[in-house]
Motif scaffolding. Structure first.
Motif, PDB file in Angstrom:
ATOM      1  N   GLN A  40       0.429  -1.031   0.078  1.00 64.28           N
ATOM      2  CA  GLN A  40      -0.139   0.261  -0.130  1.00 64.28           C
ATOM      3  C   GLN A  40       0.993   1.371  -0.025  1.00 64.28           C
ATOM      4  O   GLN A  40       1.338   1.508   0.897  1.00 64.28           O
ATOM      5  CB  GLN A  40      -0.731  -0.408   0.667  1.00 64.28           C
ATOM      6  N   THR A  41       1.235   1.715  -1.281  1.00 57.07           N
ATOM      7  CA  THR A  41       2.306   3.474  -1.132  1.00 57.07           C
ATOM      8  C   THR A  41       0.824   4.598  -0.333  1.00 57.07           C
ATOM      9  O   THR A  41       0.226   4.216  -0.800  1.00 57.07           O
ATOM     10  CB  THR A  41       1.756   3.514  -2.372  1.00 57.07           C
ATOM     11  N   LYS A  42       1.089   5.120   0.094  1.00 54.41           N
ATOM     12  CA  LYS A  42       1.368   6.539   0.547  1.00 54.41           C
ATOM     13  C   LYS A  42      -0.100   7.589  -0.604  1.00 54.41           C
ATOM     14  O   LYS A  42       0.177   6.821  -1.674  1.00 54.41           O
ATOM     15  CB  LYS A  42       2.414   7.590   0.760  1.00 54.41           C
ATOM     16  N   THR A  43      -1.118   7.080   0.276  1.00 55.55           N
ATOM     17  CA  THR A  43      -2.127   8.490  -0.783  1.00 55.55           C
ATOM     18  C   THR A  43      -1.528   9.825  -1.059  1.00 55.55           C
ATOM     19  O   THR A  43      -1.170  10.573   0.496  1.00 55.55           O
ATOM     20  CB  THR A  43      -3.153   8.397  -0.393  1.00 55.55           C
ATOM     21  N   LYS A  44      -1.525  10.121  -2.144  1.00 57.07           N
ATOM     22  CA  LYS A  44      -0.757  11.626  -1.863  1.00 57.07           C
ATOM     23  C   LYS A  44      -2.276  13.018  -2.124  1.00 57.07           C
ATOM     24  O   LYS A  44      -3.343  12.651  -2.644  1.00 57.07           O
ATOM     25  CB  LYS A  44       0.107  12.122  -3.523  1.00 57.07           C
ATOM     26  N   ILE A  45      -2.617  13.699  -1.073  1.00 55.72           N
ATOM     27  CA  ILE A  45      -3.050  14.280  -1.313  1.00 55.72           C
ATOM     28  C   ILE A  45      -3.693  15.253  -1.649  1.00 55.72           C
ATOM     29  O   ILE A  45      -1.981  16.062  -1.399  1.00 55.72           O
ATOM     30  CB  ILE A  45      -3.998  14.560   0.702  1.00 55.72           C
TER      31      ILE A  45
END
Length: 252
Positions: free
Chosen positions: A98-103
């Motif tokens: 799970q890669t980081k979600t970019k906001i």
């Protein structure tokens, strides 16, 4: 492939996937325990755990596993090797990557900045943009949070270049919301939230419907934004928004 290489691949790919690791082998096999392979969400692969029909079977299992609610899974592969006349056994461990979600936040007013600060504190990657150069300059001089000057079109291009993303619109006018949402209606976005009243969203929604924006896209939008905690101040609203994003992420 070690975890340093995997970390570099994550930064480059910016998408989710499944890591398959060989845990145990018996018989004649081409790869040793510890060998890793990544099956990415877009169908690409990196690394190798043996090649051929074996990798194809593991890829099929990884695809099913990726869409499930399981956090990890063991796969036991067994077949008789006709060439070596020996039973071949391989144990493979699957884990979700799970890669980081970019906001992406558009609108660098008080609420937009508070959301960006909360997201940064929670270790999300963020991009805060606005088309008002004076506001951007002021924020960057104060070192409140890194902000970027960009017109809506440039903001849209940045979002389209990222795979794992969420979108928050904290803009000053519905015209900007409509422009951005219209251009992103075919994008896969994990979370979309729009700051403002229900009345404002109904107005925005009616115009987007007139533009034939798909109902499925409109139904995923959270507006008014955030969890219902009677938030009043920018910081309280930011907490409610990040709570909603965390809730959404943990349900997937």
């Amino acid at each position: 492939m070690d975890y340093t290489e995997i970390s570099k691949l994550i930064q480059r790919k910016e998408q989710n996937g499944v890591i398959a690791t060989i845990i145990k082998v018996e018989g004649t096999v081409s790869r040793k325990p510890g060998s890793k392979m990544i099956f990415w969400q877009d169908g690409d692969c990196d690394g190798s755990i043996g090649g051929g029909e074996f990798e194809k079977k593991i890829k099929d299992q990884a695809t099913t596993f990726f869409l499930s609610n399981e956090k990890n899974k063991y796969i036991f592969f067994e077949e008789f090797d006709e060439n070596c006349k020996v039973q071949k056994k391989i144990e493979v461990f699957l884990e979700k990557l799970q890669t980081k979600t970019k906001i992406y936040i558009y609108g660098a007013g008080h609420v937009g900045v508070a959301i960006a600060q909360s997201a940064h504190w929670l270790d999300f990657d963020i991009f805060l943009g606005d088309d008002r150069e004076n506001i951007i300059d002021s924020l960057n001089k104060e070192n409140v949070i890194t902000a970027h000057f960009c017109p809506p079109n440039d903001f849209i291009k940045k979002i389209k270049s990222c795979n794992n993303k969420s979108l928050i619109l904290a803009t000053r006018t519905t015209d900007i919301d409509i422009e951005i949402l219209e251009q992103l209606s075919k994008e896969e976005i994990k979370y979309i939230g729009i700051l403002g009243s229900k009345k404002r969203w109904n107005h925005t929604k009616s115009i987007l419907q007139e533009k034939n924006i798909p109902t499925q896209f409109l139904e995923q939008i959270h507006s008014p934004i955030g969890l219902s905690i009677n938030a009043q101040t920018p910081k309280e609203i930011a907490i409610s928004v990040m709570g909603q994003i965390i809730q959404k992420n943990n349900l997937i």
